[in-house]
Motif scaffolding. Sequence first.
Motif, PDB file in Angstrom:
ATOM      1  N   LEU A  87      53.885  45.304  51.195  1.00 49.09           N
ATOM      2  CA  LEU A  87      54.791  46.256  50.553  1.00 49.09           C
ATOM      3  C   LEU A  87      54.903  45.974  49.060  1.00 49.09           C
ATOM      4  N   LEU A  88      55.174  44.722  48.708  1.00 49.75           N
ATOM      5  CA  LEU A  88      55.330  44.391  47.299  1.00 49.75           C
ATOM      6  C   LEU A  88      53.998  44.433  46.566  1.00 49.75           C
ATOM      7  N   GLY A  89      52.919  44.062  47.253  1.00 52.13           N
ATOM      8  CA  GLY A  89      51.602  44.048  46.635  1.00 52.13           C
ATOM      9  C   GLY A  89      50.882  45.376  46.666  1.00 52.13           C
ATOM     10  N   ALA A  90      51.490  46.416  47.253  1.00 55.37           N
ATOM     11  CA  ALA A  90      50.898  47.765  47.324  1.00 55.37           C
ATOM     12  C   ALA A  90      49.543  47.753  48.019  1.00 55.37           C
ATOM     13  N   MET A  91      49.509  47.142  49.216  1.00 57.22           N
ATOM     14  CA  MET A  91      48.287  47.055  50.005  1.00 57.22           C
ATOM     15  C   MET A  91      48.447  47.903  51.262  1.00 57.22           C
ATOM     16  N   GLN A 233      48.754  39.037  35.907  1.00 50.50           N
ATOM     17  CA  GLN A 233      48.043  38.171  36.855  1.00 50.50           C
ATOM     18  C   GLN A 233      47.242  38.993  37.861  1.00 50.50           C
ATOM     19  N   MET A 234      47.821  40.077  38.379  1.00 49.75           N
ATOM     20  CA  MET A 234      47.143  40.863  39.403  1.00 49.75           C
ATOM     21  C   MET A 234      46.235  41.933  38.802  1.00 49.75           C
ATOM     22  N   GLY A 235      46.210  42.029  37.479  1.00 54.33           N
ATOM     23  CA  GLY A 235      45.338  42.994  36.817  1.00 54.33           C
ATOM     24  C   GLY A 235      44.042  42.382  36.321  1.00 54.33           C
ATOM     25  N   LYS A 236      43.819  41.099  36.596  1.00 54.94           N
ATOM     26  CA  LYS A 236      42.624  40.433  36.097  1.00 54.94           C
ATOM     27  C   LYS A 236      41.352  41.063  36.671  1.00 54.94           C
ATOM     28  N   GLY A 374      31.560  36.336  42.648  1.00 56.00           N
ATOM     29  CA  GLY A 374      32.206  35.419  43.587  1.00 56.00           C
ATOM     30  C   GLY A 374      33.709  35.643  43.622  1.00 56.00           C
ATOM     31  N   ILE A 375      34.300  35.451  44.782  1.00 55.69           N
ATOM     32  CA  ILE A 375      35.725  35.745  44.976  1.00 55.69           C
ATOM     33  C   ILE A 375      36.501  34.451  45.171  1.00 55.69           C
ATOM     34  N   VAL A 376      37.532  34.279  44.353  1.00 53.36           N
ATOM     35  CA  VAL A 376      38.456  33.150  44.493  1.00 53.36           C
ATOM     36  C   VAL A 376      39.781  33.707  44.995  1.00 53.36           C
ATOM     37  N   ALA A 377      40.247  33.219  46.137  1.00 51.18           N
ATOM     38  CA  ALA A 377      41.525  33.647  46.712  1.00 51.18           C
ATOM     39  C   ALA A 377      42.509  32.498  46.579  1.00 51.18           C
ATOM     40  N   LEU A 378      43.596  32.744  45.870  1.00 46.72           N
ATOM     41  CA  LEU A 378      44.588  31.699  45.620  1.00 46.72           C
ATOM     42  C   LEU A 378      45.737  31.789  46.600  1.00 46.72           C
ATOM     43  N   ASP A 379      46.209  30.628  47.021  1.00 47.65           N
ATOM     44  CA  ASP A 379      47.502  30.558  47.659  1.00 47.65           C
ATOM     45  C   ASP A 379      48.539  30.511  46.530  1.00 47.65           C
ATOM     46  N   ASN A 380      49.787  30.213  46.837  1.00 45.43           N
ATOM     47  CA  ASN A 380      50.811  30.184  45.800  1.00 45.43           C
ATOM     48  C   ASN A 380      51.277  28.771  45.531  1.00 45.43           C
ATOM     49  N   GLY A 381      51.204  28.397  44.284  1.00 44.46           N
ATOM     50  CA  GLY A 381      51.634  27.085  43.848  1.00 44.46           C
ATOM     51  C   GLY A 381      51.447  26.971  42.352  1.00 44.46           C
ATOM     52  N   ASP A 402      48.658  36.564  44.454  1.00 44.27           N
ATOM     53  CA  ASP A 402      49.854  37.340  44.782  1.00 44.27           C
ATOM     54  C   ASP A 402      50.936  37.010  43.762  1.00 44.27           C
ATOM     55  N   ASN A 403      51.204  37.961  42.878  1.00 44.17           N
ATOM     56  CA  ASN A 403      52.254  37.782  41.881  1.00 44.17           C
ATOM     57  C   ASN A 403      53.395  38.766  42.146  1.00 44.17           C
ATOM     58  N   ALA A 404      53.527  39.168  43.410  1.00 44.60           N
ATOM     59  CA  ALA A 404      54.568  40.134  43.790  1.00 44.60           C
ATOM     60  C   ALA A 404      55.537  39.464  44.755  1.00 44.60           C
ATOM     61  N   LEU A 405      55.160  39.297  46.023  1.00 44.44           N
ATOM     62  CA  LEU A 405      55.968  38.480  46.930  1.00 44.44           C
ATOM     63  C   LEU A 405      55.790  36.997  46.595  1.00 44.44           C
ATOM     64  N   ALA A 406      54.579  36.642  46.139  1.00 41.36           N
ATOM     65  CA  ALA A 406      54.254  35.260  45.768  1.00 41.36           C
ATOM     66  C   ALA A 406      54.562  34.299  46.912  1.00 41.36           C
ATOM     67  N   THR A 407      54.072  34.649  48.097  1.00 41.99           N
ATOM     68  CA  THR A 407      54.315  33.819  49.274  1.00 41.99           C
ATOM     69  C   THR A 407      53.257  32.732  49.424  1.00 41.99           C
ATOM     70  N   MET A 408      53.679  31.607  49.925  1.00 40.67           N
ATOM     71  CA  MET A 408      52.729  30.571  50.317  1.00 40.67           C
ATOM     72  C   MET A 408      52.114  30.962  51.665  1.00 40.67           C
ATOM     73  N   GLY A 409      50.940  30.423  51.933  1.00 42.69           N
ATOM     74  CA  GLY A 409      50.299  30.620  53.230  1.00 42.69           C
ATOM     75  C   GLY A 409      49.279  31.730  53.287  1.00 42.69           C
ATOM     76  N   ALA A 410      49.142  32.534  52.209  1.00 44.23           N
ATOM     77  CA  ALA A 410      48.246  33.696  52.257  1.00 44.23           C
ATOM     78  C   ALA A 410      46.835  33.383  51.764  1.00 44.23           C
ATOM     79  N   GLY A 411      46.642  32.261  51.088  1.00 37.96           N
ATOM     80  CA  GLY A 411      45.362  32.010  50.440  1.00 37.96           C
ATOM     81  C   GLY A 411      44.189  31.934  51.393  1.00 37.96           C
ATOM     82  N   LEU A 412      44.308  31.135  52.457  1.00 37.21           N
ATOM     83  CA  LEU A 412      43.206  30.984  53.410  1.00 37.21           C
ATOM     84  C   LEU A 412      42.911  32.290  54.145  1.00 37.21           C
ATOM     85  N   PRO A 413      43.911  32.988  54.742  1.00 40.15           N
ATOM     86  CA  PRO A 413      43.599  34.248  55.409  1.00 40.15           C
ATOM     87  C   PRO A 413      42.996  35.292  54.469  1.00 40.15           C
ATOM     88  N   SER A 414      43.463  35.353  53.220  1.00 41.89           N
ATOM     89  CA  SER A 414      42.910  36.320  52.265  1.00 41.89           C
ATOM     90  C   SER A 414      41.449  36.012  51.986  1.00 41.89           C
TER      91      SER A 414
END
Length: 552
Positions: A87-91, A233-236, A374-381, A402-414
């Motif tokens: 919702l916050l990330g508009a996905m 951050q999310m516009g890179k 190449g794709i780099v997927a970041l978790d939050n920290g 993720d600079n919207a909800l900025a939740t931890m735990g999303a990096g690996l699944p993404s």
Amino acid sequence: MPKGSDLLVAALENEGVDRIFGVPGEENLDVVESLRKSSIQLILTRHEQAAAFMAATYGRLTGKPGVCITTLGPGALNLATGAAYALLGAMPMVMLTGQKGIMSSRQAKFQIVDVVGTFKPLTKLSLQIVSTSTIPTLVRDAFRIATQERPGPVLLELPEDIAGEEAESVAMVAQHPIEIPVAHRASLDRAAEMILNAKRPLIMLGAAASRPRSTTGIAGFVRRTQIPFFTTQMGKGTAPGGTKLYMGTAALSERDYVHEAIDRADLIIAIGHDTIEKPPFLMGPGGPQVIHVNYTPANVEQVYFPQCEVVGDVGPSLELLADRVEGRLHYAGALLYLRDDILNRIADRATEARWPPTPQRIVHDVRQVMPEDGIVALDNGMYKIWFARNYRTLVANTLLLDNALATMGAGLPSAMMAAMLYPERRVLAVCGDGGFMMNSQEMETAVRLKLNLVVLVLEDSAYGMIRWKQAVDHFPDFGLSFGNPDFVRYAESYGAGGSRIESTDAILPTLERAFAGGGVHLVVVPIDYSENIRVLVDELREKLKRVDGSQN
């Protein structure tokens, strides 16, 4: 006779769904059987939250809704963080949840939670299916709502008796393209006049600029106007970061080196800015004028209140705007003289050899090992700020953060989702030890799916960002440190490869070997976060004093 679940799955196939992520329960068994007989792949995850993160990332990368499925009650509630993430990330995302029978129930209220009501504030639409005959239209509407601007999640709850009920054959609802109107002529003329009158214009590229449909028009606008740009951050990556017009990324809201250009600008053309992101700059009464270019009108906030709005399909609207100003911008590059100093200061100490390595060195070496696509997927920290600030992107959606909800735990699944969609590209998950352990069980899923994926775990044995904030605010160091497993053996226990980096010079070759070996490989490296205070506090504080002194 088809069942309700057969109609649901047929409707999903009608939408072009090729995979569903999730953890089904007994209330979904009819749907699972219908999926078994369909063309849709069911990807079983180890936690519902990971399924939602993967479905949301599918939506982010493709522009089409990703789909996830869970049972009722506890399974459905585990989707909540993923729903907020989308919702916050508009996905765009569609969540399918089960429920006890609504005609009768032999289990009373066991496991029953008002899932539909719970998810109303976390979705664009949340409803229960109560009739088999409505399934095709409800599914079509769910996908339409999830996709239309501003994209986001939708939840459909299918009770088990409706899923198992025999149904009349119902025709699927045909899809058709929906074109977004371009901006009104008057707004384009008004924006063009402001741009032509500007003495120090600057472009900002925000989260909505990363929509797959947007990037061509945006790159063309930057090229045709020759106005320098910075990104959120999310516009890179939404315009090639390797061009000579890139000024940097606003990883902080103020006082960073890129703000030297922002503070001097008399006009900022904010393309795709979404105020759900942490503010890239703070508007005030004496600041620059702002033109808002987006699919939807601006959300006026205390720190964002644009003076002109260009609302419509972003790419084509920017083409029309460029037609009005191209070749007439005598001051387009007025701020470019600041560029080299900004980028050089950000890159300072990027090749320093100290051990443990600094965030700058890790970002530098990751950039060396990753190709342009190449794709780099970041978790939050804490490392997210460093990657946002220092990592140069050349292609859209190659730095997933993720600079919207900025939740931890999303990096690996993404990262797993990216590896599924683009098996020919290098994909790297970058996680802190705290965020990684929140969904580390998905290593089993990644191995089972035979993904090619490297996971870089940055180890500081603490919730590093909060610990840094604690220090900055002069609180004692308390309550934020923890122990870790042996990450190499942990990865190997899942059937993945594992490596521990023992010297700074080993970062790049270790990552290179991990990618060359194929499959899932975890690389763990300690990180020296003392740079957080030196660069992000002390250095910027001294910079502010110098600026204030020069103005007095």
